[in-house]
Design a protein around this motif. Structure first.
Motif, short mmCIF file in Angstrom:
data_model
loop_
_atom_site.label_atom_id
_atom_site.label_comp_id
_atom_site.label_asym_id
_atom_site.label_seq_id
_atom_site.Cartn_x
_atom_site.Cartn_y
_atom_site.Cartn_z
N PRO A 4 0.82 -1.20 0.00
CA PRO A 4 0.00 0.00 0.00
C PRO A 4 0.86 1.25 0.00
N SER A 6 0.51 3.87 1.56
CA SER A 6 0.61 4.52 2.87
C SER A 6 1.56 3.81 3.82
N GLY A 9 1.78 1.57 8.63
CA GLY A 9 1.08 2.26 9.71
C GLY A 9 1.89 2.32 10.98
N ASP A 40 8.60 4.26 5.73
CA ASP A 40 8.57 3.47 6.97
C ASP A 40 9.98 3.32 7.53
N THR A 93 0.78 11.16 1.44
CA THR A 93 -0.12 10.02 1.62
C THR A 93 0.33 9.17 2.79
N TRP A 94 1.63 8.92 2.87
CA TRP A 94 2.19 8.14 3.98
C TRP A 94 1.95 8.84 5.31
N GLU A 96 -0.31 11.12 6.17
CA GLU A 96 -1.72 11.15 6.54
C GLU A 96 -2.14 9.83 7.18
N ALA A 97 -1.67 8.72 6.62
CA ALA A 97 -2.00 7.41 7.19
C ALA A 97 -1.35 7.24 8.57
N ALA A 100 -3.39 9.12 11.24
CA ALA A 100 -4.79 8.75 11.40
C ALA A 100 -5.01 8.08 12.76
N ASP A 157 6.30 12.42 11.50
CA ASP A 157 5.20 12.15 10.58
C ASP A 157 4.18 13.29 10.54
N THR A 264 -0.40 -6.40 7.17
CA THR A 264 0.96 -5.99 6.84
C THR A 264 1.77 -7.11 6.20
#
Length: 284
Positions: A4, A6, A9, A40, A93-94, A96-97, A100, A157, A264
């Motif tokens: 993904p 993002s 997580g 990451d 995008t990364w 924002e995830a 969250a 982040d 994952t």
């Protein structure tokens, strides 16, 4: 398999960070899971102040982002790509995830006695410290003048140029008080709950909220390293976290959190697909 955009997580990344920091601090060489998303890998390097340098993958981001992330990781102290947005959108995008909200149980919970409180500029220090001492013991206190780079390493982040500028202006507007705390094996969860009640009682806003406390054990150690110093973290870790049974439980807990899945698979590789942990040289 396509990773993904993002990344995996914050929950799995906190487990990777905690596993790595415990292995370094306890001098227990081990292997780290593979991190296939370049941002990451960058986050783990940034939060560990370059003590942990995962080899970044290239899934889920454009070649330009993968190159930038890899270049930041190898710096003596990993840098930040900036907050004004990259044209490709991969980093946004990364981020924002990562920011969250997480469902309960998505952050690793392992037995750790150390946590930290950052009392921000203008905070009612005496009141807050009195509240924290009802459940936790102060083991190190120091005043700091934060820099913009410190803010980026504390919240790597965070995203949005306007928000980050306001946050940095606030956190660098005066001295902060760094309080390292010790308690029972649930000290981090206890501190996070106290933070919520203190903020509610003080009627703070979203930005000027007076008090930062980490919500997971891995980032508690990372915060201590950043704000109190790696030498102080090493000293306190030996004093409060050297129990062999708790260490074994933490390492097992982080591995279990990663092996649980949570979508994952193939992004955070299994332990056997990882690489040996090779922490950065001591820069004291």
């Amino acid at each position: 398999m396509t990773a993904p955009a993002s990344g995996v997580g914050r929950g799995p990344l906190a487990a990777v960070l905690g596993l790595a920091l415990d292995q370094v601090l306890a001098v227990r060489p081990g292997r780290l899971p593979m991190l296939c998303h370049p941002w990451d890998a960058w986050w783990v390097a940034a939060r560990s102040l370059g003590r942990i340098r995962p080899e970044p993958g290239t899934w889920g981001a454009c070649p330009a982002c993968a190159e930038v992330a890899a270049a930041q990781i190898v710096l003596p102290l990993p840098g930040h790509p900036g907050h004004d947005g990259r044209g490709c959108g991969c980093h946004r995008t990364w981020a924002e995830a990562m920011r969250a909200p997480l469902a309960e149980g998505r952050l690793p919970a392992v037995p750790q006695r150390l946590t930290l409180a950052l009392l921000k500029p203008g905070a009612p220090r005496r009141t807050i410290r009195s509240r924290l001492r009802t459940a936790l013991r102060e083991v190190h206190v120091v005043d700091r003048q934060l820099t913009a780079a410190d803010c980026d390493r504390l919240y790597p982040d965070a995203y949005g140029a306007e928000f980050v500028a306001q946050r940095t202006a606030y956190l660098t507007s005066g001295t902060v008080e760094v309080v390292v705390l010790a308690g029972g094996t649930d000290a981090v969860a206890c501190g996070a709950a106290l933070k919520r009640t203190v903020r509610a009682d003080l009627g703070v806003g979203m930005l000027r909220n007076h008090l930062h406390m980490p919500d997971n054990p891995a980032e508690a150690l990372a915060d201590i390293a950043l704000l109190a110093g790696w030498d102080e973290l090493t000293r306190l870790y030996r004093r409060w976290e050297s129990d062999e049974r708790r260490l074994a439980a933490r390492l097992a807990g982080y591995r279990a959190h990663l092996e649980r899945g949570d979508g994952t698979a193939g992004v955070v590789g299994p332990q056997r697909r990882g690489h040996p942990l090779q922490p950065a040289p001591d820069r004291r």
